[in-house]
Write an enzyme that holds these catalytic residues in place. Structure first.
Site, PDB file in Angstrom:
ATOM      1  N   ARG A  33       0.932  -1.554  -0.014  1.00  9.69           N
ATOM      2  CA  ARG A  33       0.054   0.109  -0.050  1.00  9.69           C
ATOM      3  C   ARG A  33       0.801   1.348  -0.091  1.00  9.69           C
ATOM      4  O   ARG A  33       2.122   1.202   0.555  1.00  9.69           O
ATOM      5  CB  ARG A  33      -1.119   0.125   1.082  1.00  9.69           C
ATOM      6  CG  ARG A  33      -1.901  -1.111   1.324  1.00  9.69           C
ATOM      7  CD  ARG A  33      -2.713  -0.980   2.430  1.00  9.69           C
ATOM      8  NE  ARG A  33      -3.846  -2.340   2.763  1.00  9.69           N
ATOM      9  CZ  ARG A  33      -3.632  -3.410   3.055  1.00  9.69           C
ATOM     10  NH1 ARG A  33      -2.257  -3.476   3.711  1.00  9.69           N
ATOM     11  NH2 ARG A  33      -4.558  -4.192   3.245  1.00  9.69           N
ATOM     12  N   LYS A  89      -2.236  -1.606   7.462  1.00  7.48           N
ATOM     13  CA  LYS A  89      -3.563  -1.431   7.622  1.00  7.48           C
ATOM     14  C   LYS A  89      -4.052  -2.333   8.686  1.00  7.48           C
ATOM     15  O   LYS A  89      -3.845  -3.470   8.829  1.00  7.48           O
ATOM     16  CB  LYS A  89      -4.299  -1.623   6.353  1.00  7.48           C
ATOM     17  CG  LYS A  89      -5.793  -1.389   6.207  1.00  7.48           C
ATOM     18  CD  LYS A  89      -6.426  -1.367   5.044  1.00  7.48           C
ATOM     19  CE  LYS A  89      -7.816  -0.851   4.924  1.00  7.48           C
ATOM     20  NZ  LYS A  89      -8.374  -0.950   3.572  1.00  7.48           N
ATOM     21  N   HIS A  93      -1.445   2.529  -6.238  1.00  2.76           N
ATOM     22  CA  HIS A  93      -2.763   1.348  -5.926  1.00  2.76           C
ATOM     23  C   HIS A  93      -2.745   0.268  -6.937  1.00  2.76           C
ATOM     24  O   HIS A  93      -3.155  -0.808  -6.813  1.00  2.76           O
ATOM     25  CB  HIS A  93      -3.914   1.777  -5.119  1.00  2.76           C
ATOM     26  CG  HIS A  93      -4.268   1.088  -4.110  1.00  2.76           C
ATOM     27  ND1 HIS A  93      -3.628   0.665  -2.770  1.00  2.76           N
ATOM     28  CD2 HIS A  93      -5.585   0.092  -3.980  1.00  2.76           C
ATOM     29  CE1 HIS A  93      -4.382   0.058  -2.259  1.00  2.76           C
ATOM     30  NE2 HIS A  93      -5.596  -0.551  -2.851  1.00  2.76           N
ATOM     31  N   ARG A 103      -0.790  -2.866  -6.821  1.00  2.00           N
ATOM     32  CA  ARG A 103      -1.090  -3.510  -5.656  1.00  2.00           C
ATOM     33  C   ARG A 103      -2.465  -4.766  -6.205  1.00  2.00           C
ATOM     34  O   ARG A 103      -2.338  -5.795  -6.373  1.00  2.00           O
ATOM     35  CB  ARG A 103      -1.990  -2.884  -4.658  1.00  2.00           C
ATOM     36  CG  ARG A 103      -2.613  -3.764  -3.458  1.00  2.00           C
ATOM     37  CD  ARG A 103      -2.574  -3.014  -2.231  1.00  2.00           C
ATOM     38  NE  ARG A 103      -3.641  -3.708  -1.115  1.00  2.00           N
ATOM     39  CZ  ARG A 103      -2.925  -4.414  -0.339  1.00  2.00           C
ATOM     40  NH1 ARG A 103      -1.524  -4.862  -0.352  1.00  2.00           N
ATOM     41  NH2 ARG A 103      -3.549  -5.265   0.567  1.00  2.00           N
ATOM     42  N   HIS A 161      -4.783  -8.686   3.132  1.00  2.00           N
ATOM     43  CA  HIS A 161      -6.252  -8.711   3.562  1.00  2.00           C
ATOM     44  C   HIS A 161      -6.727  -9.079   4.443  1.00  2.00           C
ATOM     45  O   HIS A 161      -6.735 -10.165   5.165  1.00  2.00           O
ATOM     46  CB  HIS A 161      -6.763  -9.388   2.222  1.00  2.00           C
ATOM     47  CG  HIS A 161      -6.732  -8.924   0.837  1.00  2.00           C
ATOM     48  ND1 HIS A 161      -6.618  -9.525  -0.263  1.00  2.00           N
ATOM     49  CD2 HIS A 161      -6.204  -7.572   0.350  1.00  2.00           C
ATOM     50  CE1 HIS A 161      -6.335  -9.009  -1.170  1.00  2.00           C
ATOM     51  NE2 HIS A 161      -6.241  -7.670  -0.941  1.00  2.00           N
ATOM     52  N   TYR A 208     -10.851 -11.109  -6.387  1.00  2.00           N
ATOM     53  CA  TYR A 208     -10.042 -11.043  -7.733  1.00  2.00           C
ATOM     54  C   TYR A 208     -10.003 -12.334  -8.226  1.00  2.00           C
ATOM     55  O   TYR A 208      -9.906 -12.595  -9.431  1.00  2.00           O
ATOM     56  CB  TYR A 208      -8.564 -11.009  -6.895  1.00  2.00           C
ATOM     57  CG  TYR A 208      -8.071  -9.414  -6.513  1.00  2.00           C
ATOM     58  CD1 TYR A 208      -7.853  -8.593  -7.401  1.00  2.00           C
ATOM     59  CD2 TYR A 208      -8.281  -9.041  -5.260  1.00  2.00           C
ATOM     60  CE1 TYR A 208      -7.914  -7.433  -7.189  1.00  2.00           C
ATOM     61  CE2 TYR A 208      -8.198  -7.969  -4.828  1.00  2.00           C
ATOM     62  CZ  TYR A 208      -7.851  -7.042  -5.761  1.00  2.00           C
ATOM     63  OH  TYR A 208      -7.419  -5.595  -5.399  1.00  2.00           O
TER      64      TYR A 208
END
Length: 341
Positions: free
Chosen positions: A170, A195, A271, A274, A297, A306
């Site tokens: 990120r 995150k 991003h 990513r 995630h 995805y």
């Protein structure tokens, strides 16, 4: 004494141990939430925090999110609404943890929002591998510069783009990196408190390692005692002067400039790399649990997006039924759907 909504928000923002960028985002989100409350007849400046309900959050999301997003603008508005929702949910979690609202149930809020997920789930940005590889190849083809400062910048650009592409970091994680977080002998990056305050390891290849080493050598890191404390990427670095960590806006502007110089018409952001890596990992049939760990995630459902995006089995059977696709001649390469994605 029970605080007002406004007082509780101020305390929450002051006490939250989050990055400045996240704090700024949450502040915007809660300002928008307060405006929603005022439209509902509840004044945050005078109403006690116990007046807040789950319906206020649900109504806030419903009012801001497009009902059926179709255009890019509507999808963008939906993403903003979900970002604001995250800030409001974090505030509600704080109220529960601090015993400021004894009857508030974050579990019930989660169930209400889960029931609405199908309506408010945006697709991931459509990122074509061809566009990312074209930008990477453009950066790698930049000729060496005679002036040391310009050559240092060129090496930084190569190392930064390759690290973004190979690790899927990120933007905030990239800018926070110190040299000690990057292990060239193992080809790993340690993301400390990314995150949701989660740490993880991610990996890169030999080419990226060589680019990083070339950048640090040109920067003159060896002249400094504790190189591990130096930023992995500096904002304004001169030979012999590593400088301060690069800022997110600087990286964003840099990628935009590079994409334009590479002749790309599709929007490319930090991003995008990513999303591109996550899509490529799924395309290569890397296990979902591994993809989830590599990308950091928190929710497996994010990784599952995805999986749906890369559906090669469906494409293969369609082509088998109707024949291989032969693209029309005279079409520009840029912006054309990649049949392998």
């Amino acid at each position: 004494m029970t605080p007002t909504v406004a007082q509780a928000i101020a305390t929450f923002l002051e006490s939250a141990r989050l990055s400045p960028r996240t704090i700024a985002t949450y502040r915007q989100a809660l300002q928008a939430f307060c405006q929603h409350l005022q439209r509902q007849g509840l004044d945050p400046a005078t109403a006690p925090v116990t007046a807040l309900t789950i319906d206020h959050v649900v109504g806030f999301l419903t009012a801001r999110a497009p009902r059926s997003p179709q255009t890019r603008a509507e999808v963008s508005a939906l993403r903003t609404a979900l970002t604001y929702l995250a800030g409001v949910r974090k505030f509600y979690a704080y109220l529960t943890a601090a015993d400021l609202h004894p009857t508030l149930s974050t579990e019930k809020l989660a169930l209400r929002l889960k029931a609405m997920r199908g309506r408010f789930t945006p697709p991931p940005p459509r990122v074509h591998r061809r566009d990312l590889e074209r930008l990477i190849n453009y950066v790698k083809s930049l000729p060496p510069e005679r002036q040391p400062a310009r050559e240092l910048r060129r090496r930084k650009i190569v190392a930064l783009v390759l690290l973004l592409a190979r690790t899927g970091l990120r933007l905030s994680e990239l800018c926070a990196l110190r040299r000690q977080d990057i292990d060239l002998s193992e080809g790993t990056v340690f993301v400390f408190r990314g995150k949701n305050n989660k740490s993880r390891l991610t990996y890169f290849d030999r080419e990226t390692a060589q680019a990083l080493l070339a950048y640090w050598e040109a920067r003159g890191d060896r002249a400094h005692g504790r190189v591990g404390d130096l930023p992995a990427f500096s904002g304004r670095d001169r030979p012999g002067q590593p400088g301060t960590p690069i800022r997110p806006r600087t990286v964003q502007a840099l990628i935009t400039t590079l994409a334009t110089a590479a002749g790309l018409s599709a929007p490319i952001t930090p991003h995008s790399f990513r999303h591109g890596l996550a899509t490529e990992l799924v395309r290569r049939r890397v296990r979902e649990s591994v993809v989830q760990r590599l990308m950091g995630h928190a929710n497996p459902a994010t990784t599952q997006i995805y999986v749906h995006l890369v559906n090669e089995e469906v494409q293969a059977e369609y082509r088998e039924a109707f024949g291989a696709y032969d693209p029309p001649t005279g079409q520009p390469a840029d912006g054309r759907p990649d049949p392998e994605e």
